[in-house]
Design a protein around this motif. Structure first.
Motif, PDB file in Angstrom:
ATOM      1  N   ARG A   5      25.019  23.670  51.288  1.00 44.71           N
ATOM      2  CA  ARG A   5      25.101  24.407  52.544  1.00 44.71           C
ATOM      3  C   ARG A   5      24.406  25.744  52.350  1.00 44.71           C
ATOM      4  O   ARG A   5      24.557  26.391  51.311  1.00 44.71           O
ATOM      5  N   VAL A   6      23.618  26.164  53.335  1.00 48.27           N
ATOM      6  CA  VAL A   6      22.936  27.452  53.258  1.00 48.27           C
ATOM      7  C   VAL A   6      23.159  28.246  54.538  1.00 48.27           C
ATOM      8  O   VAL A   6      23.429  27.686  55.599  1.00 48.27           O
ATOM      9  N   THR A   7      23.030  29.557  54.401  1.00 49.80           N
ATOM     10  CA  THR A   7      23.081  30.487  55.525  1.00 49.80           C
ATOM     11  C   THR A   7      21.786  31.275  55.506  1.00 49.80           C
ATOM     12  O   THR A   7      21.400  31.814  54.458  1.00 49.80           O
ATOM     13  N   LEU A   8      21.094  31.353  56.633  1.00 53.84           N
ATOM     14  CA  LEU A   8      19.858  32.121  56.710  1.00 53.84           C
ATOM     15  C   LEU A   8      20.158  33.605  56.562  1.00 53.84           C
ATOM     16  O   LEU A   8      21.119  34.117  57.138  1.00 53.84           O
ATOM     17  N   THR A   9      19.315  34.294  55.810  1.00 57.75           N
ATOM     18  CA  THR A   9      19.467  35.737  55.644  1.00 57.75           C
ATOM     19  C   THR A   9      18.461  36.499  56.503  1.00 57.75           C
ATOM     20  O   THR A   9      18.481  37.725  56.525  1.00 57.75           O
ATOM     21  N   ASP A  23      22.776  31.807  60.830  1.00 55.35           N
ATOM     22  CA  ASP A  23      22.849  30.392  61.175  1.00 55.35           C
ATOM     23  C   ASP A  23      22.941  29.574  59.894  1.00 55.35           C
ATOM     24  O   ASP A  23      22.407  29.958  58.853  1.00 55.35           O
ATOM     25  N   GLN A  24      23.614  28.419  59.987  1.00 55.15           N
ATOM     26  CA  GLN A  24      23.860  27.613  58.801  1.00 55.15           C
ATOM     27  C   GLN A  24      23.288  26.206  58.929  1.00 55.15           C
ATOM     28  O   GLN A  24      23.062  25.716  60.029  1.00 55.15           O
ATOM     29  N   GLY A  25      23.083  25.577  57.773  1.00 56.27           N
ATOM     30  CA  GLY A  25      22.593  24.215  57.737  1.00 56.27           C
ATOM     31  C   GLY A  25      22.756  23.632  56.342  1.00 56.27           C
ATOM     32  O   GLY A  25      23.374  24.231  55.465  1.00 56.27           O
ATOM     33  N   THR A  26      22.185  22.438  56.152  1.00 55.69           N
ATOM     34  CA  THR A  26      22.285  21.710  54.893  1.00 55.69           C
ATOM     35  C   THR A  26      20.881  21.399  54.378  1.00 55.69           C
ATOM     36  O   THR A  26      20.036  20.918  55.133  1.00 55.69           O
ATOM     37  N   VAL A  27      20.638  21.657  53.093  1.00 55.00           N
ATOM     38  CA  VAL A  27      19.333  21.409  52.494  1.00 55.00           C
ATOM     39  C   VAL A  27      19.095  19.900  52.415  1.00 55.00           C
ATOM     40  O   VAL A  27      19.901  19.159  51.861  1.00 55.00           O
ATOM     41  N   GLU A  28      17.962  19.461  52.982  1.00 53.68           N
ATOM     42  CA  GLU A  28      17.566  18.052  52.909  1.00 53.68           C
ATOM     43  C   GLU A  28      16.532  17.818  51.815  1.00 53.68           C
ATOM     44  O   GLU A  28      16.552  16.772  51.177  1.00 53.68           O
ATOM     45  N   GLU A  29      15.613  18.769  51.629  1.00 52.99           N
ATOM     46  CA  GLU A  29      14.566  18.622  50.615  1.00 52.99           C
ATOM     47  C   GLU A  29      14.233  19.986  50.022  1.00 52.99           C
ATOM     48  O   GLU A  29      14.330  20.997  50.699  1.00 52.99           O
ATOM     49  N   VAL A  30      13.825  19.957  48.767  1.00 52.60           N
ATOM     50  CA  VAL A  30      13.335  21.149  48.074  1.00 52.60           C
ATOM     51  C   VAL A  30      11.874  20.884  47.742  1.00 52.60           C
ATOM     52  O   VAL A  30      11.536  19.847  47.172  1.00 52.60           O
ATOM     53  N   HIS A  31      10.996  21.808  48.114  1.00 52.29           N
ATOM     54  CA  HIS A  31       9.562  21.647  47.924  1.00 52.29           C
ATOM     55  C   HIS A  31       9.048  22.629  46.878  1.00 52.29           C
ATOM     56  O   HIS A  31       9.660  23.669  46.634  1.00 52.29           O
ATOM     57  N   THR A  32       7.910  22.316  46.281  1.00 50.08           N
ATOM     58  CA  THR A  32       7.292  23.245  45.343  1.00 50.08           C
ATOM     59  C   THR A  32       6.968  24.541  46.068  1.00 50.08           C
ATOM     60  O   THR A  32       6.764  24.550  47.282  1.00 50.08           O
ATOM     61  N   LEU A  36      12.129  25.053  51.522  1.00 48.63           N
ATOM     62  CA  LEU A  36      13.174  24.067  51.760  1.00 48.63           C
ATOM     63  C   LEU A  36      12.968  23.396  53.111  1.00 48.63           C
ATOM     64  O   LEU A  36      12.380  23.984  54.016  1.00 48.63           O
ATOM     65  N   THR A  37      13.488  22.197  53.246  1.00 49.03           N
ATOM     66  CA  THR A  37      13.689  21.593  54.560  1.00 49.03           C
ATOM     67  C   THR A  37      15.191  21.618  54.782  1.00 49.03           C
ATOM     68  O   THR A  37      15.950  21.055  53.982  1.00 49.03           O
ATOM     69  N   VAL A  38      15.615  22.303  55.831  1.00 47.98           N
ATOM     70  CA  VAL A  38      17.035  22.469  56.109  1.00 47.98           C
ATOM     71  C   VAL A  38      17.351  21.855  57.466  1.00 47.98           C
ATOM     72  O   VAL A  38      16.682  22.154  58.464  1.00 47.98           O
ATOM     73  N   ARG A  39      18.370  20.990  57.507  1.00 49.02           N
ATOM     74  CA  ARG A  39      18.875  20.462  58.774  1.00 49.02           C
ATOM     75  C   ARG A  39      19.921  21.464  59.248  1.00 49.02           C
ATOM     76  O   ARG A  39      20.986  21.603  58.665  1.00 49.02           O
ATOM     77  N   MET A  40      19.558  22.208  60.294  1.00 48.84           N
ATOM     78  CA  MET A  40      20.451  23.234  60.810  1.00 48.84           C
ATOM     79  C   MET A  40      21.620  22.573  61.530  1.00 48.84           C
ATOM     80  O   MET A  40      21.553  21.410  61.944  1.00 48.84           O
ATOM     81  N   ALA A  49      12.167  29.726  53.002  1.00 48.98           N
ATOM     82  CA  ALA A  49      11.964  29.836  51.563  1.00 48.98           C
ATOM     83  C   ALA A  49      13.334  30.060  50.917  1.00 48.98           C
ATOM     84  O   ALA A  49      14.277  30.506  51.584  1.00 48.98           O
ATOM     85  N   GLN A  50      13.434  29.760  49.631  1.00 52.68           N
ATOM     86  CA  GLN A  50      14.724  29.910  48.954  1.00 52.68           C
ATOM     87  C   GLN A  50      15.238  31.341  48.989  1.00 52.68           C
ATOM     88  O   GLN A  50      16.445  31.561  48.971  1.00 52.68           O
ATOM     89  N   ASP A  51      14.330  32.321  49.071  1.00 54.08           N
ATOM     90  CA  ASP A  51      14.789  33.718  49.118  1.00 54.08           C
ATOM     91  C   ASP A  51      15.199  34.151  50.523  1.00 54.08           C
ATOM     92  O   ASP A  51      15.579  35.296  50.724  1.00 54.08           O
ATOM     93  N   GLU A  52      15.162  33.237  51.494  1.00 51.20           N
ATOM     94  CA  GLU A  52      15.577  33.543  52.866  1.00 51.20           C
ATOM     95  C   GLU A  52      16.915  32.911  53.216  1.00 51.20           C
ATOM     96  O   GLU A  52      17.332  32.912  54.366  1.00 51.20           O
TER      97      GLU A  52
END
Length: 58
Positions: A5-9, A23-32, A36-40, A49-52
């Protein structure tokens, strides 16, 4: 990280959809390159990006 689970910063806009910091969502994919691809929670995808995001591991 997939399935976490992630929260946008920061506000993010992708594919014509805007999501705001907090806003929150769930990580579906991690890319180089740290992206990320996040399903909100509203069902739409976003591509921060991971830093967001902050992560709450399941």
């Amino acid at each position: 990280m997939r399935g976490d689970r992630v929260t946008l910063t920061t506000d993010i806009e992708a594919l014509g959809t805007r999501h705001k910091a907090g806003d929150q969502g769930t990580v579906e994919e991690v890319h180089t390159g740290g992206h990320l691809t996040v399903r909100m929670d509203d069902g739409r995808r976003n591509f921060p990006a991971q830093d967001e995001v902050t992560t709450a591991q399941r």
